[in-house]
Design a protein around this motif. Structure first.
Motif, PDB file in Angstrom:
ATOM      1  N   CYS A  20      49.504  25.462  -0.584  1.00 20.92           N
ATOM      2  CA  CYS A  20      49.224  25.245  -2.016  1.00 20.92           C
ATOM      3  C   CYS A  20      48.427  26.418  -2.575  1.00 20.92           C
ATOM      4  O   CYS A  20      47.368  26.758  -2.037  1.00 20.92           O
ATOM      5  CB  CYS A  20      48.442  23.943  -2.195  1.00 20.92           C
ATOM      6  SG  CYS A  20      48.034  23.594  -3.920  1.00 20.92           S
ATOM      7  N   ASP A  21      48.974  27.039  -3.611  1.00 20.16           N
ATOM      8  CA  ASP A  21      48.330  28.232  -4.208  1.00 20.16           C
ATOM      9  C   ASP A  21      47.513  27.800  -5.422  1.00 20.16           C
ATOM     10  O   ASP A  21      48.057  27.273  -6.383  1.00 20.16           O
ATOM     11  CB  ASP A  21      49.427  29.226  -4.632  1.00 20.16           C
ATOM     12  CG  ASP A  21      48.851  30.377  -5.463  1.00 20.16           C
ATOM     13  OD1 ASP A  21      49.610  30.988  -6.246  1.00 20.16           O
ATOM     14  OD2 ASP A  21      47.625  30.638  -5.344  1.00 20.16           O
ATOM     15  N   SER A  22      46.201  28.055  -5.361  1.00 17.92           N
ATOM     16  CA  SER A  22      45.328  27.566  -6.460  1.00 17.92           C
ATOM     17  C   SER A  22      45.111  28.617  -7.544  1.00 17.92           C
ATOM     18  O   SER A  22      44.674  28.294  -8.645  1.00 17.92           O
ATOM     19  CB  SER A  22      43.951  27.194  -5.884  1.00 17.92           C
ATOM     20  OG  SER A  22      43.289  28.397  -5.479  1.00 17.92           O
ATOM     21  N   ASN A  23      45.422  29.899  -7.256  1.00 13.41           N
ATOM     22  CA  ASN A  23      45.058  30.932  -8.247  1.00 13.41           C
ATOM     23  C   ASN A  23      46.253  31.770  -8.700  1.00 13.41           C
ATOM     24  O   ASN A  23      46.086  32.871  -9.215  1.00 13.41           O
ATOM     25  CB  ASN A  23      43.961  31.839  -7.662  1.00 13.41           C
ATOM     26  CG  ASN A  23      44.446  32.550  -6.400  1.00 13.41           C
ATOM     27  OD1 ASN A  23      45.557  32.279  -5.914  1.00 13.41           O
ATOM     28  ND2 ASN A  23      43.641  33.452  -5.865  1.00 13.41           N
ATOM     29  N   GLY A  24      47.449  31.292  -8.460  1.00 15.24           N
ATOM     30  CA  GLY A  24      48.629  31.918  -9.072  1.00 15.24           C
ATOM     31  C   GLY A  24      49.029  33.260  -8.514  1.00 15.24           C
ATOM     32  O   GLY A  24      49.793  34.003  -9.121  1.00 15.24           O
ATOM     33  N   ASP A  25      48.529  33.606  -7.298  1.00 16.35           N
ATOM     34  CA  ASP A  25      48.951  34.904  -6.741  1.00 16.35           C
ATOM     35  C   ASP A  25      50.159  34.732  -5.794  1.00 16.35           C
ATOM     36  O   ASP A  25      50.555  35.654  -5.104  1.00 16.35           O
ATOM     37  CB  ASP A  25      47.784  35.592  -6.003  1.00 16.35           C
ATOM     38  CG  ASP A  25      47.314  34.797  -4.785  1.00 16.35           C
ATOM     39  OD1 ASP A  25      46.396  35.261  -4.093  1.00 16.35           O
ATOM     40  OD2 ASP A  25      47.867  33.701  -4.539  1.00 16.35           O
ATOM     41  N   GLY A  26      50.687  33.534  -5.745  1.00 13.05           N
ATOM     42  CA  GLY A  26      51.895  33.304  -4.940  1.00 13.05           C
ATOM     43  C   GLY A  26      51.617  33.078  -3.473  1.00 13.05           C
ATOM     44  O   GLY A  26      52.533  32.924  -2.666  1.00 13.05           O
ATOM     45  N   ILE A  27      50.297  33.049  -3.126  1.00 16.41           N
ATOM     46  CA  ILE A  27      49.922  32.846  -1.719  1.00 16.41           C
ATOM     47  C   ILE A  27      49.057  31.590  -1.617  1.00 16.41           C
ATOM     48  O   ILE A  27      48.075  31.439  -2.355  1.00 16.41           O
ATOM     49  CB  ILE A  27      49.135  34.068  -1.188  1.00 16.41           C
ATOM     50  CG1 ILE A  27      50.047  35.297  -1.184  1.00 16.41           C
ATOM     51  CG2 ILE A  27      48.585  33.815   0.219  1.00 16.41           C
ATOM     52  CD1 ILE A  27      49.361  36.582  -0.750  1.00 16.41           C
ATOM     53  N   GLY A  28      49.394  30.703  -0.738  1.00 21.07           N
ATOM     54  CA  GLY A  28      48.594  29.494  -0.546  1.00 21.07           C
ATOM     55  C   GLY A  28      47.178  29.868  -0.143  1.00 21.07           C
ATOM     56  O   GLY A  28      46.955  30.950   0.418  1.00 21.07           O
ATOM     57  N   ASP A  29      46.231  28.990  -0.433  1.00 20.06           N
ATOM     58  CA  ASP A  29      44.835  29.337  -0.124  1.00 20.06           C
ATOM     59  C   ASP A  29      44.000  28.082   0.163  1.00 20.06           C
ATOM     60  O   ASP A  29      44.489  26.959  -0.004  1.00 20.06           O
ATOM     61  CB  ASP A  29      44.235  30.115  -1.303  1.00 20.06           C
ATOM     62  CG  ASP A  29      44.552  29.456  -2.640  1.00 20.06           C
ATOM     63  OD1 ASP A  29      45.144  30.116  -3.519  1.00 20.06           O
ATOM     64  OD2 ASP A  29      44.270  28.251  -2.778  1.00 20.06           O
ATOM     65  N   ILE A  30      42.755  28.313   0.561  1.00 20.33           N
ATOM     66  CA  ILE A  30      41.898  27.195   0.982  1.00 20.33           C
ATOM     67  C   ILE A  30      41.524  26.277  -0.178  1.00 20.33           C
ATOM     68  O   ILE A  30      41.610  25.048  -0.048  1.00 20.33           O
ATOM     69  CB  ILE A  30      40.646  27.728   1.731  1.00 20.33           C
ATOM     70  CG1 ILE A  30      41.086  28.396   3.041  1.00 20.33           C
ATOM     71  CG2 ILE A  30      39.654  26.595   2.015  1.00 20.33           C
ATOM     72  CD1 ILE A  30      39.984  29.102   3.791  1.00 20.33           C
ATOM     73  N   PRO A  73      40.434  37.360   2.404  1.00 21.24           N
ATOM     74  CA  PRO A  73      40.261  37.134   0.954  1.00 21.24           C
ATOM     75  C   PRO A  73      41.508  36.566   0.277  1.00 21.24           C
ATOM     76  O   PRO A  73      41.425  35.858  -0.713  1.00 21.24           O
ATOM     77  CB  PRO A  73      39.917  38.519   0.396  1.00 21.24           C
ATOM     78  CG  PRO A  73      39.928  39.470   1.533  1.00 21.24           C
ATOM     79  CD  PRO A  73      40.110  38.721   2.806  1.00 21.24           C
ATOM     80  N   ARG A  74      42.684  36.806   0.885  1.00 30.08           N
ATOM     81  CA  ARG A  74      43.900  36.219   0.263  1.00 30.08           C
ATOM     82  C   ARG A  74      43.866  34.698   0.358  1.00 30.08           C
ATOM     83  O   ARG A  74      44.486  33.995  -0.424  1.00 30.08           O
ATOM     84  CB  ARG A  74      45.146  36.741   0.986  1.00 30.08           C
ATOM     85  CG  ARG A  74      45.547  38.139   0.556  1.00 30.08           C
ATOM     86  CD  ARG A  74      46.581  38.736   1.471  1.00 30.08           C
ATOM     87  NE  ARG A  74      45.949  39.133   2.743  1.00 30.08           N
ATOM     88  CZ  ARG A  74      46.415  40.119   3.517  1.00 30.08           C
ATOM     89  NH1 ARG A  74      47.497  40.755   3.166  1.00 30.08           N
ATOM     90  NH2 ARG A  74      45.829  40.452   4.643  1.00 30.08           N
ATOM     91  N   PHE A  75      43.134  34.163   1.344  1.00 28.93           N
ATOM     92  CA  PHE A  75      43.081  32.702   1.504  1.00 28.93           C
ATOM     93  C   PHE A  75      41.808  32.118   0.893  1.00 28.93           C
ATOM     94  O   PHE A  75      41.672  30.905   0.750  1.00 28.93           O
ATOM     95  CB  PHE A  75      43.169  32.323   2.990  1.00 28.93           C
ATOM     96  CG  PHE A  75      44.465  32.749   3.640  1.00 28.93           C
ATOM     97  CD1 PHE A  75      44.471  33.607   4.726  1.00 28.93           C
ATOM     98  CD2 PHE A  75      45.674  32.304   3.142  1.00 28.93           C
ATOM     99  CE1 PHE A  75      45.663  34.011   5.322  1.00 28.93           C
ATOM    100  CE2 PHE A  75      46.883  32.711   3.718  1.00 28.93           C
ATOM    101  CZ  PHE A  75      46.870  33.567   4.808  1.00 28.93           C
TER     102      PHE A  75
END
Ligand code: TEU
Ligand code: CA
Length: 554
Positions: A20-30, A73-75
């Motif tokens: 699930c990506d919370s900040n719209g960068d196309g990468i799922g994150d914590i 940082p990506r996560f």
């Protein structure tokens, strides 16, 4: 078997990059994971295993770690990880991280220091050999293809990597390296982790002294397993790791153990084993070929049944297996274990029940609970996974056309499990508001969590009932500790087994599209679960519809 906190639990594997990506960068994150904890709690999940989210160049999607003490940082940031631990704890959930210590990244400081001073302390954190023109120290083949030896930049040496060249193997023969590993494990356990999944751990002990073996392909190399079969003494390392870490925290540890020798199982997961549990990959290994994925044999329902029964019999009362139908390294279970063209909610529920009711700790891989399927790749350019790209080349080298090679690898590609989680029928399946890092399966409009949450007949609702059954105080003991005993074992495409404890449960699945009749052993007391509205019983003859599965209390 001594009761442990994880025995009556249900686990769920998250692949952070695709969850699930919370900040719209196309990468799922914590933060995205935190936003879905209530979804997981509603399902009945107790333990969450996170695939790696440490700093990494992502050469192997995070299984190449460049800093064991931070979050990439990506996560997110370490503060996000600490928030996740806190939020999970509020929900009585445990977080496992992935312990990847057979190797690190070539961007880790240890490796950089080894390049600067190969004869110094950090040189001995790796397996280095003097470079000899025209010959390699050994002819082992990497899991990702090609030789396992690579030039050590700026030196006249080469280093060993049984996986990708950006994943230099850590030298476990060096006690100083082992100390570093234990220190890191305890640092994370002190932060409140419930434990670890232990990556590729069977590789940490190599057969010594290093030598080459009979080549098994035209490339003059040999399968790494040929060497590993001769390795002796892994227990020295694993016992030391257990005693210096997990044992002192009552932490849960589950080993990714391939090709273990049966006589080793008590050491691995017995009462005082190296690990609390291990995955058994019998059914994922079934039909694989030394030549490559292109040469693999399909698995039939009867093969699948036999693999499951063999694993269960092999482990018996020794320890506590962790059961899966898929993970981030495998294609989607419903696309692999259900015959072509028969993948539907009914057959997905059958597979769920037959796997879930086995003895051990069930792990659901993200999206499995909604019946996510393999992805139709239209070109090899859509593929990210290094293992798939290697196997594509192996298929071409074997003479397959590009179209046939793509078809073959698409069936087995790890990317099948790594496409974004399908949350809803909104754009990008509700996974991101940006451009997803890997294509979304186009079937997300039909298969997504939102449409299943409110549907009592959905695959997700069936998983929820299965989990509730496992935790039902009336049946929990039997399901968790009861013996598994196959029933009508040789009946074609029928998978049926008892779970015998303080109660006796009978699980019967008609593992084919065609209806079939089956004789019950006696009157049943109660229907505990049925993936169909009907139960057609005449005397003791039960007429099962295609892919009907029932669980009876006898
Ligand atoms: O997998 C170890 C392993 O043996 C499998 O990766 C298998 O060889 C591979 O998937 C072939 O397709 C673990 C992780 O689960 C995997 O994702 C990593 O790539 C690997 O270790 C290296 O860390
Ligand atoms: Ca993100």
């Amino acid at each position: 078997m001594t009761k442990k906190w994880w025995h009556d639990k249900v686990a769920y594997q998250i692949y952070p990059k695709s969850f699930c990506d919370s900040n719209g960068d196309g990468i799922g994150d914590i933060p995205g994971i935190i936003s879905k904890l209530d979804y997981l709690q509603d399902l009945g999940v107790d333990i969450i295993w996170l695939s790696p989210c440490y700093p990494s160049p992502l050469a192997d999607e995070g299984y190449d770690i460049s800093d064991y003490y931070d979050i990439d940082p990506r996560f997110g940031a370490m503060a996000d990880m600490e928030k996740l631990l806190e939020e999970a704890k509020k929900r009585n959930m445990y977080i496992l991280m992935d312990l990847v210590v057979n190797h690190c990244s070539d961007e880790h400081e240890w490796f950089k220091k080894a390049c600067q001073d190969p004869d110094g302390k950090y040189g001995n954190f790796f397996y280095l050999r003097d470079k000899k023109e025209g010959e390699l120290p050994t002819n082992w083949r990497s899991y990702f293809g090609g030789p396992v030896w690579e030039d050590l930049p700026g030196t006249d040496k080469q280093y060993l990597h049984v996986f990708h060249k950006k994943q230099p193997d850590l030298n476990w023969e060096n006690p100083k390296l082992r100390e570093e590993v234990y220190k890191n494990i305890n640092w994370w356990l002190d932060k409140g982790l419930g434990g670890f999944r232990i990556d590729a751990i069977i590789n940490i002990k190599k057969a010594l002294p290093f030598r080459s073996y009979e080549p098994d392909r035209k490339d003059g190399l040999c399968n790494i397993q040929t060497m590993l079969k001769e390795a002796k003494g892994i227990g020295e390392f694993l016992g030391e790791m257990r005693d210096r870490t997990f044992k002192n925290y009552d932490a849960f540890s589950v080993g990714e153990v391939f090709n273990e020798k049966p006589e080793e199982i008590p050491d691995f997961i017995g009462e005082n084993g190296y690990f609390s549990s291990m995955f058994d990959f019998n059914e994922t290994i079934f039909g694989t070929s030394e030549k490559g994925w292109y040469d693999a044999k399909p698995i039939t329902p009867d093969d699948y049944k036999r693999c499951c029964f063999e694993s269960q019999a092999k482990i018996g009362d020794i320890g506590f297996l962790s059961n899966i139908i898929e993970n981030h390294d495998e294609p989607r279970g419903v696309s692999r274990y259900i015959p072509e063209g028969e993948c539907c909610p009914q057959s997905k529920k059958l597979l769920a029940a037959l796997n879930f009711m086995l003895r051990g700790l069930p792990f659901i891989y993200q999206g499995q609970e909604i019946g996510m399927e393999n992805v139709p790749f239209s070109s090899i350019d859509e593929v990210d996974d290094i293992s798939t790209l290697d196997e594509y080349q192996v298929a071409l080298d074997a003479g397959l056309s590009p179209a046939d090679a793509l078809k073959v690898v698409a069936k087995f590609s790890r990317d099948n499990a790594r496409t974004p989680m399908q949350w809803s029928d909104e754009a990008n399946a509700g996974f991101t508001t940006g451009k997803p890092w890997l294509k979304v399966n186009p079937n997300y409009t039909a298969i997504n969590a939102k449409s299943q949450l409110s549907d009592p007949d959905s695959v997700r609702s069936f998983y929820k009932k299965l989990i509730a059954l496992r935790k039902n105080p009336e049946y929990k003991e039997t399901v968790v500790y009861g013996a598994l005993e196959p029933y009508l074992e040789d009946t074609h495409n029928l998978m049926a087994y008892y779970r015998k404890g303080d109660k006796t449960l009978l699980v019967i699945g008609n593992y084919q599209m065609e209806a079939q009749a089956v004789e019950l052993p006696s009157e049943y007391k109660k229907v505990l679960l049925n993936n169909d509205a009907d139960l057609a019983l005449e005397g003791l003859t039960l007429k099962l519809k295609g892919y009907q599965v029932i669980i009876l209390e006898m």
